[in-house]
Write a protein that holds these residues in place. Structure first.
Motif, PDB file in Angstrom:
ATOM      1  N   UNK A  87      22.080 -26.151 -25.970  1.00  0.00           N
ATOM      2  CA  UNK A  87      20.663 -26.423 -26.195  1.00  0.00           C
ATOM      3  C   UNK A  87      20.424 -27.931 -26.234  1.00  0.00           C
ATOM      4  N   UNK A  88      21.338 -28.666 -26.876  1.00  0.00           N
ATOM      5  CA  UNK A  88      21.263 -30.129 -26.863  1.00  0.00           C
ATOM      6  C   UNK A  88      21.230 -30.650 -25.434  1.00  0.00           C
ATOM      7  N   UNK A  89      22.094 -30.108 -24.592  1.00  0.00           N
ATOM      8  CA  UNK A  89      22.201 -30.574 -23.217  1.00  0.00           C
ATOM      9  C   UNK A  89      20.872 -30.418 -22.485  1.00  0.00           C
ATOM     10  N   UNK A  90      20.249 -29.260 -22.636  1.00  0.00           N
ATOM     11  CA  UNK A  90      18.960 -29.026 -21.997  1.00  0.00           C
ATOM     12  C   UNK A  90      17.910 -29.981 -22.551  1.00  0.00           C
ATOM     13  N   UNK A  91      17.856 -30.093 -23.873  1.00  0.00           N
ATOM     14  CA  UNK A  91      16.832 -30.918 -24.508  1.00  0.00           C
ATOM     15  C   UNK A  91      16.897 -32.367 -24.053  1.00  0.00           C
ATOM     16  N   UNK A  92      18.100 -32.901 -23.908  1.00  0.00           N
ATOM     17  CA  UNK A  92      18.227 -34.299 -23.524  1.00  0.00           C
ATOM     18  C   UNK A  92      17.669 -34.557 -22.129  1.00  0.00           C
ATOM     19  N   UNK A  93      17.679 -33.546 -21.289  1.00  0.00           N
ATOM     20  CA  UNK A  93      17.137 -33.690 -19.929  1.00  0.00           C
ATOM     21  C   UNK A  93      15.648 -33.377 -19.858  1.00  0.00           C
ATOM     22  N   UNK A  94      15.238 -32.234 -20.400  1.00  0.00           N
ATOM     23  CA  UNK A  94      13.842 -31.814 -20.236  1.00  0.00           C
ATOM     24  C   UNK A  94      12.890 -32.633 -21.090  1.00  0.00           C
ATOM     25  N   UNK A  95      13.341 -33.126 -22.242  1.00  0.00           N
ATOM     26  CA  UNK A  95      12.486 -34.009 -23.027  1.00  0.00           C
ATOM     27  C   UNK A  95      12.210 -35.314 -22.280  1.00  0.00           C
ATOM     28  N   UNK A  96      13.144 -35.737 -21.447  1.00  0.00           N
ATOM     29  CA  UNK A  96      12.912 -36.914 -20.605  1.00  0.00           C
ATOM     30  C   UNK A  96      11.909 -36.598 -19.494  1.00  0.00           C
ATOM     31  N   UNK A  97      12.061 -35.428 -18.879  1.00  0.00           N
ATOM     32  CA  UNK A  97      11.157 -35.065 -17.784  1.00  0.00           C
ATOM     33  C   UNK A  97       9.705 -35.062 -18.226  1.00  0.00           C
ATOM     34  N   UNK A  98       9.428 -34.480 -19.389  1.00  0.00           N
ATOM     35  CA  UNK A  98       8.043 -34.347 -19.830  1.00  0.00           C
ATOM     36  C   UNK A  98       7.428 -35.721 -20.110  1.00  0.00           C
ATOM     37  N   UNK A  99       8.262 -36.718 -20.387  1.00  0.00           N
ATOM     38  CA  UNK A  99       7.737 -38.074 -20.586  1.00  0.00           C
ATOM     39  C   UNK A  99       7.147 -38.650 -19.304  1.00  0.00           C
ATOM     40  N   UNK A 136      10.797 -23.277 -20.659  1.00  0.00           N
ATOM     41  CA  UNK A 136      10.090 -22.753 -19.504  1.00  0.00           C
ATOM     42  C   UNK A 136      10.722 -23.078 -18.179  1.00  0.00           C
ATOM     43  N   UNK A 137      12.011 -23.412 -18.174  1.00  0.00           N
ATOM     44  CA  UNK A 137      12.684 -23.714 -16.905  1.00  0.00           C
ATOM     45  C   UNK A 137      13.823 -22.721 -16.674  1.00  0.00           C
ATOM     46  N   UNK A 138      14.192 -22.566 -15.429  1.00  0.00           N
ATOM     47  CA  UNK A 138      15.193 -21.576 -15.041  1.00  0.00           C
ATOM     48  C   UNK A 138      16.581 -22.209 -14.941  1.00  0.00           C
ATOM     49  N   UNK A 139      17.578 -21.505 -15.428  1.00  0.00           N
ATOM     50  CA  UNK A 139      18.968 -21.893 -15.217  1.00  0.00           C
ATOM     51  C   UNK A 139      19.396 -21.290 -13.886  1.00  0.00           C
ATOM     52  N   UNK A 140      19.483 -22.128 -12.852  1.00  0.00           N
ATOM     53  CA  UNK A 140      19.685 -21.615 -11.497  1.00  0.00           C
ATOM     54  C   UNK A 140      21.116 -21.782 -10.983  1.00  0.00           C
ATOM     55  N   UNK A 229      20.685 -28.716 -33.441  1.00  0.00           N
ATOM     56  CA  UNK A 229      20.380 -29.100 -32.050  1.00  0.00           C
ATOM     57  C   UNK A 229      19.143 -29.983 -31.913  1.00  0.00           C
ATOM     58  N   UNK A 230      19.113 -30.706 -30.825  1.00  0.00           N
ATOM     59  CA  UNK A 230      17.986 -31.551 -30.464  1.00  0.00           C
ATOM     60  C   UNK A 230      16.726 -30.706 -30.298  1.00  0.00           C
ATOM     61  N   UNK A 231      15.633 -31.181 -30.858  1.00  0.00           N
ATOM     62  CA  UNK A 231      14.373 -30.440 -30.771  1.00  0.00           C
ATOM     63  C   UNK A 231      13.832 -30.471 -29.338  1.00  0.00           C
ATOM     64  N   UNK A 232      13.300 -29.337 -28.906  1.00  0.00           N
ATOM     65  CA  UNK A 232      12.692 -29.222 -27.585  1.00  0.00           C
ATOM     66  C   UNK A 232      11.188 -29.465 -27.718  1.00  0.00           C
ATOM     67  N   UNK A 233      10.708 -30.546 -27.130  1.00  0.00           N
ATOM     68  CA  UNK A 233       9.298 -30.929 -27.260  1.00  0.00           C
ATOM     69  C   UNK A 233       8.449 -30.522 -26.058  1.00  0.00           C
ATOM     70  N   UNK A 234       9.035 -29.847 -25.087  1.00  0.00           N
ATOM     71  CA  UNK A 234       8.379 -29.647 -23.799  1.00  0.00           C
ATOM     72  C   UNK A 234       7.045 -28.925 -23.913  1.00  0.00           C
ATOM     73  N   UNK A 235       7.029 -27.748 -24.512  1.00  0.00           N
ATOM     74  CA  UNK A 235       5.804 -26.948 -24.497  1.00  0.00           C
ATOM     75  C   UNK A 235       4.655 -27.618 -25.249  1.00  0.00           C
ATOM     76  N   UNK A 236       4.868 -28.126 -26.476  1.00  0.00           N
ATOM     77  CA  UNK A 236       3.772 -28.840 -27.147  1.00  0.00           C
ATOM     78  C   UNK A 236       3.328 -30.092 -26.387  1.00  0.00           C
TER      79      UNK A 236
END
Length: 350
Positions: A87-99, A136-140, A229-236
């Motif tokens: 979950x940390x791994x995902x958060x570190x990437x997607x929290x950057x994307x939303x910025x 909200x993203x897919x693990x492909x 784990x790192x908080x996921x900020x994407x949806x808010x």
């Protein structure tokens, strides 16, 4: 071609293809559960296909991010607590994307180890899938690399890769100006930066990973508490962007507020932050006191309790704070954008 008299196999060289296949079979349901509009093909092929039109984009700009979780991995390995490091791994990437103003669309992971343990690897990937679902993203897809001789027994490494999209003209930061309000979203702990210093402080304390955490609930071990784990900020964050009035977002990672907030400020602008606007969470207070870490060092190394900052129009600040609070975030009004470069702090961390 050898006549095979020595009878050597790849498994005898330390690589177990059957274990790799068993891992893929185990994680397929977790990956499938992350499916979202746009996914055309996922695990099993030589690549993953994604249809941007099916995802709702008519003039898309792609945004990509990659990251890891640093030496937080060492604590996960040493404690055997592996369920949330993904979950940390995902958060570190997607929290950057939303910025950047982007919606995360899909994610790939890289897992490397000396000897593949199917159960351990599956727990990690299932954590990745959970982070993807909540973002909200897919693990492909991904890569599992078994590399004997490259890692000590039980060790592994992780990297993540996320791709998002936005319609042309929606990129952030945009329109940041003096007077804009800084809304800070609370972190869930140390997140995934500064762990070389964290581990040094733990060494100085003389505590083991399995003792009760001095700063957390009595039934939580030190290792478990530091693996929050790192908080996921994407949806808010996406909801706030869509509501209007967001000029920029800064994910507070390595470098803390001191280094990350200026990344979204235009030339000639700085920030004024009131350190009394929030209280330093107990984990950071313990780290500072145990390690004798100066406030300036805390603010440049850790998130210090603020994991994401939104730069918003003054006339939208109250409404956006209410929206974010309703979405489950703890919001602190930190200060404002100023004329002149740099981050200026007033008050004290308490």
């Amino acid at each position: 071609m050898s006549d095979g008299k020595n009878g050597l196999t790849y498994a005898q060289a330390g690589v177990d293809i059957d274990a790799g296949n068993a891992l893929v079979d185990r994680i397929k349901p977790a990956a499938a559960a992350t499916a979202r509009p746009g996914v055309m093909a996922g695990l099993g092929g030589f690549g993953a296909l994604f249809d941007l039109k099916a995802a709702g984009y008519d003039d898309p700009i792609l945004v990509a991010a990659t990251d890891g979780v640093g030496t937080k991995l060492r604590i996960a390995i040493d404690t055997g607590i592996l369920d949330t490091i993904g979950t940390d791994l995902v958060a570190m990437c997607v929290n950057d994307l939303v910025c950047q103003g982007a919606e995360p669309l899909f994610f790939l992971d890289y897992f490397a180890t000396g000897k593949l343990d199917t159960d351990s690897a599956a727990r990690i990937v299932e954590g990745i899938a959970d982070g993807c679902t909540r973002s909200g993203c897919a693990l492909v897809g991904g890569e599992t690399a078994e590399m004997p001789g490259m890692y000590h027994a039980g060790d592994f490494d992780l990297a993540g890769f996320a791709v998002g999209a936005m319609n042309r003209g929606a990129a952030l930061p945009a329109g940041v100006a003096a007077g804009d309000v800084l809304l800070g979203l609370a972190s869930d702990g140390v997140h995934s930066n500064g762990y070389s210093l964290v581990r040094r402080v733990v060494d100085l304390s003389g505590l083991g990973w399995d003792v009760p955490a001095p700063f957390a609930a009595a039934d939580m071990t030190l290792g478990a508490a530091l693996l929050t784990p790192t908080r996921l900020y994407v949806q808010p964050a996406l909801a706030a962007i869509r509501a209007g009035g967001v000029h920029g977002l800064a994910h507070v990672t390595g470098g803390g507020l001191t280094e990350n907030l200026p990344r979204v400020l235009p030339d000639g602008c700085g920030a004024a932050i009131d350190l009394g606007a929030w209280r330093l969470p107990p984990v950071f207070r313990w780290l500072a006191e145990t390690g004798g870490i100066a406030p300036a060092e805390m603010l440049k190394t850790f998130n210090a309790g603020i994991g994401m900052v939104l730069v918003v129009a003054p006339d939208r600040a109250a409404a956006l704070a209410d929206l974010l609070t309703a979405a489950g975030e703890t919001v602190h009004r930190l200060g404002h954008v100023t004329d002149g470069a740099g981050v200026a702090y007033t008050g004290a961390l308490v």
